[in-house]
Design a protein around this motif. Structure first.
Motif, PDB file in Angstrom:
ATOM      1  N   GLN A 147       1.971   6.504  -6.979  1.00 19.39           N
ATOM      2  CA  GLN A 147       0.908   7.393  -7.459  1.00 19.39           C
ATOM      3  C   GLN A 147       1.294   8.841  -7.259  1.00 19.39           C
ATOM      4  OE1 GLN A 147      -2.232   5.897  -5.126  1.00 19.39           O
ATOM      5  NE2 GLN A 147      -2.280   3.943  -6.186  1.00 19.39           N
ATOM      6  N   HIS A 175      -5.226  10.016  -4.124  1.00 24.51           N
ATOM      7  CA  HIS A 175      -5.240  10.132  -5.588  1.00 24.51           C
ATOM      8  C   HIS A 175      -6.144  11.304  -5.974  1.00 24.51           C
ATOM      9  CE1 HIS A 175      -5.967   9.101  -9.834  1.00 24.51           C
ATOM     10  NE2 HIS A 175      -4.823   8.443  -9.748  1.00 24.51           N
ATOM     11  N   GLY A 216       2.489   1.710  -3.387  1.00 23.83           N
ATOM     12  CA  GLY A 216       1.497   2.163  -4.364  1.00 23.83           C
ATOM     13  C   GLY A 216       1.235   3.649  -4.240  1.00 23.83           C
ATOM     14  N   MET A 217       1.111   4.133  -2.987  1.00 26.83           N
ATOM     15  CA  MET A 217       0.861   5.555  -2.796  1.00 26.83           C
ATOM     16  C   MET A 217       2.046   6.388  -3.260  1.00 26.83           C
ATOM     17  SD  MET A 217      -1.229   6.006   0.749  1.00 26.83           S
ATOM     18  CE  MET A 217       0.059   5.318   1.752  1.00 26.83           C
ATOM     19  N   SER A 245      -7.212   2.972  -6.897  1.00 27.75           N
ATOM     20  CA  SER A 245      -6.144   3.974  -7.004  1.00 27.75           C
ATOM     21  C   SER A 245      -5.524   4.347  -5.673  1.00 27.75           C
ATOM     22  CB  SER A 245      -6.685   5.250  -7.670  1.00 27.75           C
ATOM     23  OG  SER A 245      -7.269   4.959  -8.914  1.00 27.75           O
ATOM     24  N   GLY A 246      -6.098   3.895  -4.566  1.00 29.42           N
ATOM     25  CA  GLY A 246      -5.606   4.321  -3.270  1.00 29.42           C
ATOM     26  C   GLY A 246      -6.295   5.594  -2.817  1.00 29.42           C
ATOM     27  N   HIS A 247      -6.164   5.895  -1.535  1.00 28.41           N
ATOM     28  CA  HIS A 247      -6.869   7.064  -0.984  1.00 28.41           C
ATOM     29  C   HIS A 247      -6.261   8.370  -1.487  1.00 28.41           C
ATOM     30  CE1 HIS A 247      -9.326   9.347   1.796  1.00 28.41           C
ATOM     31  NE2 HIS A 247      -8.237   9.968   2.240  1.00 28.41           N
ATOM     32  N   HIS A 254       0.831  -1.202   0.000  1.00 28.72           N
ATOM     33  CA  HIS A 254       0.000   0.000   0.000  1.00 28.72           C
ATOM     34  C   HIS A 254       0.864   1.249   0.000  1.00 28.72           C
ATOM     35  CE1 HIS A 254      -3.547   2.403   0.637  1.00 28.72           C
ATOM     36  NE2 HIS A 254      -3.011   2.951   1.730  1.00 28.72           N
ATOM     37  N   GLU A 296     -11.015   4.314  -4.278  1.00 28.96           N
ATOM     38  CA  GLU A 296     -10.017   4.073  -3.237  1.00 28.96           C
ATOM     39  C   GLU A 296      -9.431   2.666  -3.343  1.00 28.96           C
ATOM     40  OE1 GLU A 296     -12.188   4.951   0.324  1.00 28.96           O
ATOM     41  OE2 GLU A 296     -11.402   7.010   0.414  1.00 28.96           O
ATOM     42  N   LYS A 297     -10.236   1.705  -3.793  1.00 32.40           N
ATOM     43  CA  LYS A 297      -9.729   0.349  -3.956  1.00 32.40           C
ATOM     44  C   LYS A 297      -8.750   0.259  -5.128  1.00 32.40           C
ATOM     45  CE  LYS A 297     -13.655  -2.193  -1.967  1.00 32.40           C
ATOM     46  NZ  LYS A 297     -14.754  -3.147  -2.260  1.00 32.40           N
TER      47      LYS A 297
END
Length: 541
Positions: A191, A249, A187-188, A245-247, A184, A242-243
């Motif tokens: 992004q 974004h 990923g953030m 692209s993540g929170h 996670h 959110e699932k």
């Protein structure tokens, strides 16, 4: 005996539906009158037959009565046909209204269908990627099982080496399936970097088309008061984003903005403020602190605080949004002028009238230079500045601005002003002078000059200005001029559709009625203009 006048046949084809209906109603009235006359004549003939003794005269009266009966029957037939036409007209009107409703439903269903198609395409892409990942993992699993079988037949391997070989598959599996928290975080970070690069290359964040479509759907549902549909739709889309692209974004921030505006319309200000603060934090992280999207979120948050009466908290947010827009868009951009209007309103509610005048004058200069003197924002800003003057008791300055708005609208509609072509306020003042006896003229009220032409200027701002200047005239004792302007506003052709703000007009009248002592007490409660909004999709609309 009354006579019926029927329209000529060559004119019937040129009549509209409304004219046909009105003519049919007139024909029905005429036929009813004719039927009553025939019945009265027939009744008198029957009475005459009873009194007559001679057979020849009686036969003649009988023939007349038969003719009258036939005529009455034809009249009743015509009445029946006219009633059928009226019923058919009502039916056609009902069918047309139902047709319009069905068209609106079709448009909404088309938008929903487009939204579902976009979601289906995204889901299919995710499914394809998942199938590829599963196939790759199965191949790696088969390879590991094959390697494990080979180790059983290797007799030359030492025990320590066997332990190391046993640990190797475990390490490989750990690499294949890393810790959820680490994944996670990576990923953030990815992004954030990609969003920063995109923002640097493109100079801005472009909202995806499917979010724009969703925004339009939410606006439709909210305008219809169907919040039970709009809110779950926003929450589901937010959860999906959110699932995937993540929170942290930009798309998530846009969705938070949309949901916050829905909550604000429901007067759920705390929930809306929480969402906007979250969206602000995301946009600052992903797009940078000086991005136009950050300014839009700051503006929405300032508007929300202003609606709750928290003007001191809203002012720094609005000033920061102004600084960002000046830095990114330039100091003479129309969006900068909109931000100046909002900042002026916040200062006006705090009694900072010098700053208010500065902000409004600067916004007015931008609008006139960039959009031209005939732009609607020019008249709106002048109206706002005039309201500021009224609160300070500067009635002469406010009157000048109101006259400028009406003069410009008149020139745009009817040409340059001259002795024969005057704006409405000039006619109102001339009527005021006539009422006081300064000019003697026998011209009737309804035919005087051409002041009634200004009723055709169909604009919400112009109509509001007519009422405000009328209230100002009334305070100055110019009752005839005030009546003229107010009647002109009432006679506007589309008054029901112009969107005039009755609260605005009431508050202006209250300001004019205040004394100097009352004005200080009521400053915070009198707000004569509305917040202007950002232009970004998903923002204030």
């Amino acid at each position: 005996m009354s006579t019926m006048v029927y329209p000529r046949e060559e004119k019937l084809e040129k009549l509209s539906q409304e004219e046909i209906i009105s003519n049919t109603k007139l024909v029905i009235q005429g036929l009813e009158a004719l039927k009553n006359e025939h019945n009265s004549i027939l009744h008198s003939l029957l009475e005459t037959i009873k009194c007559l003794k001679k057979d020849e005269e009686a036969n003649l009266v009988h023939e007349k009565s038969n003719l009258l009966r036939k005529s009455v029957e034809m009249i009743e037939l015509g009445l029946g046909e006219a009633q059928v036409m009226m019923a058919l007209s009502n039916h056609l009107n009902a069918v047309e209204s139902e047709k319009q409703k069905l068209r609106a439903q079709v448009r909404r269903l088309c938008q929903e269908n487009q939204w579902l198609r976009d979601e289906l395409a995204n889901t299919q892409q995710k499914l394809q990627k998942s199938e590829q990942s599963v196939a790759q993992l199965e191949e790696e699993k088969k390879h590991l099982e094959f390697m494990n079988q080979l180790k059983k037949y290797d007799e030359d391997v030492s025990p320590t080496q066997e332990e190391k070989d046993r640990e190797t598959p475990k390490d490989s599996l750990d690499d294949l399936f890393p810790n959820d928290e680490e994944e996670h975080g990576q990923g953030m970070q990815h992004q954030h970097n990609s969003a920063a690069v995109a923002a640097a290359q493109q100079g801005g964040y472009e909202i995806p088309a499917r979010l724009r479509t969703l925004h339009n759907l939410v606006i439709q549902y909210a305008s219809q008061g169907r919040y039970e549909v709009a809110v779950p739709l926003c929450k589901q889309a937010l959860e999906d984003l959110e699932k995937t692209s993540g929170h942290d974004h930009p798309d998530v921030a846009t969705m938070l903005n949309i949901l916050a505006l829905v909550y604000r319309d429901q007067n759920k200000y705390k929930e809306a403020a929480h969402l906007l603060n979250d969206a602000l934090s995301i946009r600052e992280k992903t797009l940078g602190r000086d991005h136009p999207a950050v300014a839009a979120t700051l503006n929405n948050l300032a508007v929300l605080y202003g609606k709750r009466g928290k003007y001191k908290e809203a002012e720094p947010l609005c000033k920061r949004a102004l600084e960002i827009r000046e830095k990114v868009l330039g100091k003479d951009h129309p969006d900068v002028a909109k931000q100046l209007n909002n900042l002026a309103l916040l200062c006006q509610n705090q009694g900072k009238y010098e700053e208010v005048e500065y902000y409004y004058c600067r916004a007015l200069e931008i609008y006139e230079c960039r959009l031209g003197p005939d732009d609607a924002n020019v008249a709106k800003t002048k109206n706002n500045l005039a309201s500021c003057f009224l609160k300070q008791g500067k009635y002469k300055e406010a009157e000048i601005l109101y006259k400028e708005i009406l003069t410009r609208a008149h020139e745009k509609e009817f040409g340059s002003v001259d002795a024969e072509n005057k704006p409405i306020w000039m006619h109102a003042e001339e009527r005021e002078e006539m009422s006081k006896g300064k000019h003697r003229d026998n011209t009737p009220y309804g035919e005087y000059g051409g002041w009634y032409k200004a009723c055709k200027v169909n604009s919400p701002t112009v109509n509001t200005t007519l009422r405000n200047l009328g209230a100002l005239y009334r305070r100055q004792g110019k009752l005839e001029a005030a009546d003229t302007l107010e009647e002109c506003a009432v006679r506007s052709r589309k008054q029901s559709n112009t969107g005039i703000d009755p609260i605005h007009q009431t508050r202006v009248v209250e300001i004019l009625k205040d004394t100097e002592g009352d004005r200080r007490r009521s400053r915070d409660s009198l707000t004569s203009v509305k917040y202007e909004s950002g232009s970004e999709t998903g923002e204030e609309a």
